[in-house]
Design a protein around this motif. Structure first.
Motif, short mmCIF file in Angstrom:
data_model
loop_
_atom_site.label_atom_id
_atom_site.label_comp_id
_atom_site.label_asym_id
_atom_site.label_seq_id
_atom_site.Cartn_x
_atom_site.Cartn_y
_atom_site.Cartn_z
N ASP A 247 0.84 -1.19 0.00
CA ASP A 247 0.00 0.00 0.00
C ASP A 247 0.88 1.25 0.00
OD1 ASP A 247 -1.81 2.09 0.57
OD2 ASP A 247 -3.05 0.80 1.82
N THR A 248 0.78 2.05 -1.06
CA THR A 248 1.52 3.31 -1.11
C THR A 248 0.67 4.50 -0.70
OG1 THR A 248 1.03 3.47 -3.48
CG2 THR A 248 3.16 2.53 -2.85
N ASN A 249 -0.64 4.33 -0.62
CA ASN A 249 -1.53 5.39 -0.11
C ASN A 249 -1.35 5.57 1.39
OD1 ASN A 249 -2.71 4.32 -2.66
ND2 ASN A 249 -4.20 5.95 -2.33
N VAL A 250 -1.30 4.44 2.10
CA VAL A 250 -1.06 4.43 3.55
C VAL A 250 -0.01 3.36 3.81
CG1 VAL A 250 -2.03 4.24 5.85
CG2 VAL A 250 -3.47 5.06 3.97
N PRO A 251 1.26 3.71 3.94
CA PRO A 251 2.30 2.70 4.15
C PRO A 251 2.00 1.80 5.34
CG PRO A 251 3.28 4.82 3.63
CD PRO A 251 1.81 5.07 3.81
N VAL A 252 2.33 0.52 5.17
CA VAL A 252 1.95 -0.48 6.16
C VAL A 252 2.61 -0.23 7.52
CG1 VAL A 252 3.76 -2.11 5.48
CG2 VAL A 252 1.65 -2.96 6.53
N ALA A 253 3.80 0.34 7.55
CA ALA A 253 4.47 0.58 8.83
C ALA A 253 3.68 1.57 9.69
CB ALA A 253 5.89 1.11 8.60
N ALA A 254 3.14 2.62 9.07
CA ALA A 254 2.34 3.60 9.81
C ALA A 254 1.03 2.98 10.28
CB ALA A 254 2.06 4.81 8.94
N ALA A 255 0.45 2.13 9.43
CA ALA A 255 -0.78 1.45 9.83
C ALA A 255 -0.53 0.52 11.01
CB ALA A 255 -1.34 0.66 8.65
N ARG A 256 0.59 -0.18 10.99
CA ARG A 256 0.89 -1.11 12.08
C ARG A 256 1.10 -0.34 13.39
NH1 ARG A 256 2.60 -6.35 11.77
NH2 ARG A 256 3.20 -6.14 9.57
N ARG A 257 1.77 0.81 13.34
CA ARG A 257 1.97 1.61 14.55
C ARG A 257 0.62 2.06 15.13
NH1 ARG A 257 6.39 3.66 11.60
NH2 ARG A 257 5.16 5.45 10.88
N THR A 258 -0.27 2.48 14.25
CA THR A 258 -1.59 2.92 14.72
C THR A 258 -2.36 1.75 15.32
OG1 THR A 258 -1.62 4.59 12.97
CG2 THR A 258 -3.72 4.07 14.03
N ALA A 259 -2.30 0.62 14.66
CA ALA A 259 -2.99 -0.57 15.18
C ALA A 259 -2.41 -0.99 16.53
CB ALA A 259 -2.89 -1.71 14.18
N ASP A 260 -1.10 -0.88 16.70
CA ASP A 260 -0.47 -1.27 17.96
C ASP A 260 -0.93 -0.37 19.11
OD1 ASP A 260 0.92 -3.32 16.78
OD2 ASP A 260 2.80 -2.21 16.58
N ALA A 261 -1.35 0.85 18.80
CA ALA A 261 -1.81 1.77 19.85
C ALA A 261 -3.24 1.48 20.29
CB ALA A 261 -1.71 3.21 19.35
N LEU A 262 -3.97 0.66 19.52
CA LEU A 262 -5.34 0.29 19.89
C LEU A 262 -5.28 -0.78 20.98
CD1 LEU A 262 -6.75 0.09 16.27
CD2 LEU A 262 -7.47 1.75 18.00
N PRO A 263 -6.13 -0.71 22.00
CA PRO A 263 -6.06 -1.68 23.10
C PRO A 263 -6.30 -3.13 22.69
CG PRO A 263 -7.33 0.26 23.73
CD PRO A 263 -7.10 0.36 22.27
N ASP A 264 -7.17 -3.36 21.71
CA ASP A 264 -7.54 -4.72 21.33
C ASP A 264 -7.64 -4.79 19.82
OD1 ASP A 264 -8.50 -7.27 21.08
OD2 ASP A 264 -10.43 -6.91 22.06
N CYS A 265 -6.49 -5.02 19.16
CA CYS A 265 -6.46 -4.99 17.70
C CYS A 265 -5.68 -6.18 17.15
CB CYS A 265 -5.85 -3.69 17.20
SG CYS A 265 -5.86 -3.55 15.38
#
Length: 294
Positions: A247-265
């Motif tokens: 994904d070049t619209n939303v790079p996967v590394a940034a998505a993973r960081r955001t997901a890691d900040a969610l309590p239950d993801c």
């Protein structure tokens, strides 16, 4: 899981309208009219039309997909100051109009912050959230992709110019093959692999999003440069996140960081898959989780 939608004998086919503070919000139902409900939140730009990609798979699984136009898109008039923090009221109005007590939420791309904010606001009315190729807060990006950076700059400095450019882009898209639109959501090397029926829906979604007004995409383009009003750690709901590794619209590394900040993801990286590809490839897995137990 029991069916929480109440099938109505007078259920309409096609676009329906809910009201939020006296303003109409257009929505459409796909899949099984009496099935387990899931509310679909489109990307930026986008509309209720994109929900059609789930129609056949949802019907086969006993799932009802409710897709609405956020204010400023398609057939939903713009609302001053509208943002993710206001989406809970819109989702609640769609659920009420559709005769649904609770539902899952499905946020694609720019719909992700709206889905997560609505889940936080609505509590037990939201059973779970699925994020597909989700956008991320500005603070989680190492670098904003060029198209988003340009849109964000124009939206902040010259919104009328951006509105005119979008009108021109819609005019061109209406006269060009669907690949003119799908190229915005695909990575080089994957563009020829978009099924014709998917490309057709994506083109119609793009045209519907910008057909009557451009206020929604101008507003959300400004929000590309901002953090979310709902902090990921405050989302008290089960979340699954599907994201393409290409994904070049939303790079996967940034998505993973955001997901890691969610309590239950539960974060699921999809190999050799781009932005649009994640939406197409995840459909079965997303809907399987919402399907009624046999």
């Amino acid at each position: 899981m029991s069916v929480t939608s109440r099938a109505r004998s007078d259920q309409q086919v096609g676009t329906q309208t809910a009201e939020v503070a006296g303003e109409p919000v257009a929505y459409e139902s796909y899949g099984d009219p009496g099935g387990e409900p899931v509310v679909f939140l489109h990307g930026t730009p986008g509309s209720r039309v994109l929900g059609e990609l789930y129609d056949d798979a949802a019907r086969a699984r006993g799932v009802r997909v409710l897709a609405f136009d956020r204010p400023g898109y398609g057939q939903s008039p713009a609302r001053d100051g509208y943002g993710p923090a206001d989406t809970g009221d819109v989702v609640a109005a769609v659920l009420d109009d559709a005769g649904v007590e609770s539902a899952g939420l499905l946020g694609f791309s720019g719909g992700a912050p709206h889905a997560l904010a609505a889940a936080t606001d609505l509590g037990d009315r939201v059973t779970r959230v699925d994020v597909v190729a989700g956008g991320v807060p500005a603070s989680e990006r190492e670098e904003t992709p060029t198209p988003q950076r340009v849109l964000g700059t124009l939206a902040g400095a010259t919104p009328r110019v951006l509105g005119g450019l979008l009108r021109g882009q819609a005019w061109l898209a209406a006269r060009r093959p669907p690949a003119f639109v799908t190229a915005q959501y695909t990575t080089d090397g994957a563009r020829d692999g978009v099924p014709d029926e998917v490309a057709d829906v994506v083109k119609r979604d793009f045209l519907e999003a910008l057909s009557e007004r451009r206020a929604g995409v101008v507003r959300e383009s400004r929000q590309f440069t901002e953090d979310w009003p709902t902090r990921p750690r405050d989302v008290d709901c089960e979340v699954r996140w599907f994201h393409g590794e290409r994904d070049t619209n939303v790079p996967v590394a940034a998505a993973r960081r955001t997901a890691d900040a969610l309590p239950d993801c539960d974060f699921r990286a999809l190999a050799d898959t781009d932005h649009l590809g994640a939406l197409v490839e995840s459909r079965g897995a997303v809907l399987d989780a919402h399907a009624p137990e046999p």
